[in-house]
Design an enzyme around this catalytic site. Sequence first.
Site, short mmCIF file in Angstrom:
data_model
loop_
_atom_site.label_atom_id
_atom_site.label_comp_id
_atom_site.label_asym_id
_atom_site.label_seq_id
_atom_site.Cartn_x
_atom_site.Cartn_y
_atom_site.Cartn_z
N ASN A 188 49.58 38.00 6.16
CA ASN A 188 49.43 36.86 5.24
C ASN A 188 48.16 36.03 5.48
O ASN A 188 47.77 35.22 4.64
CB ASN A 188 50.66 35.93 5.29
CG ASN A 188 51.87 36.50 4.57
OD1 ASN A 188 53.01 36.17 4.89
ND2 ASN A 188 51.64 37.38 3.59
N ASP B 197 60.62 36.69 -0.98
CA ASP B 197 59.48 37.06 -1.83
C ASP B 197 59.60 36.46 -3.23
O ASP B 197 60.70 36.23 -3.73
CB ASP B 197 59.43 38.59 -1.92
CG ASP B 197 58.08 39.08 -2.39
OD1 ASP B 197 57.13 38.28 -2.45
OD2 ASP B 197 57.98 40.28 -2.73
C1 FPP Z 1 56.38 35.65 -0.34
O1 FPP Z 1 56.21 35.23 -1.68
C2 FPP Z 1 56.55 34.52 0.48
C3 FPP Z 1 55.78 34.21 1.56
C4 FPP Z 1 54.63 35.02 2.00
C5 FPP Z 1 56.06 33.03 2.35
C6 FPP Z 1 57.51 32.67 2.46
C7 FPP Z 1 57.54 31.35 3.06
C8 FPP Z 1 58.38 30.36 2.74
C9 FPP Z 1 59.51 30.44 1.79
C10 FPP Z 1 58.21 29.08 3.42
C11 FPP Z 1 58.71 29.28 4.77
C12 FPP Z 1 58.74 28.08 5.51
C13 FPP Z 1 59.86 27.60 6.04
C14 FPP Z 1 59.77 26.39 6.87
C15 FPP Z 1 61.17 28.22 5.82
P1 FPP Z 1 54.80 35.42 -2.34
O2 FPP Z 1 53.96 34.22 -2.04
O3 FPP Z 1 54.22 36.71 -1.88
O4 FPP Z 1 55.16 35.46 -3.85
P2 FPP Z 1 54.54 36.44 -4.95
O5 FPP Z 1 54.85 37.83 -4.51
O6 FPP Z 1 55.24 36.03 -6.20
O7 FPP Z 1 53.06 36.14 -4.99
#
Ligand code: FPP
Length: 248
Positions: free
Chosen positions: A75, A27
Amino acid sequence: MSLFRKKTQLPEFDPTRVPRHIGIIMDGNGRWAKRRGLPRSAGHRAGIKVLEDIVEYADSIGVEMITAYAFSTENWKRSKEEVDALMALLLDYLKNFEKHLGGRNVRIRIIGERSALSEEMQAEMIRAEEGSAKNTGITVNMAINYGGRLEITKAVQQIAQRVKAGELEPEAITEDTLSDAMYLAGCPPLDFIIRPSGELRLSNFMLWDSAYAEFWFDNICWPDFRDQDLLRAVVAFQNRDRRFGNAQ
Ligand code: FPP
């Protein structure tokens, strides 16, 4: 024996009591990117690199399995731009898995509901899984279109079909019947869940398997997470008193 053999720097670290299976909620990618004036997709791209580094480090300290939350069933509610960017990143990663962790003895398994994903993505999932199946290092379960409630719902449907077919009596259904119908059937118990970025919730991650997991939260965003953060977390895990409901 680990391939990566990185050094541990915390004297309290006990190499004989490492969690076998760690879940990671990656996250904070969006906030990390926003603070730098970058698009959210740049945060996800940075997050992939961090996952690779952390998988190597986890392998080096003896962790057997990591389950990483890459895309949840919720998501899809994000903007089309972000969903498309995440899907493109995942597809590209799977297509090139051999150049990434696959070429370094890491095995990948994908968990989650695949039918909603593109045919190309589904084909690449199978290819990456089959291509890395003989690797003997750490296993990464990548949760893509994963939701804990959906996982339990699907397991119940599967069991109900067996009851309907006369293969199983309702009274014969046990906790093991459900465990065996979950994605992590046969895996080492999920004993530790890490969530960076300051949120204190599970967000539909591993609802069944987290029953006796220990949790670790931290304020840093996932793209800033480093080997030493994992080590700090593991040392904290080693100091927990895991009683599993027992009073002694
Ligand atoms: C949460 O951070 C993250 C996600 C919903 C996606 C996580 C995905 C990746 C790290 C890429 C995965 C892909 C591979 C190939 C490993 P957020 O976007 O909710 O962040 P925020 O809470 O700061 O908005």
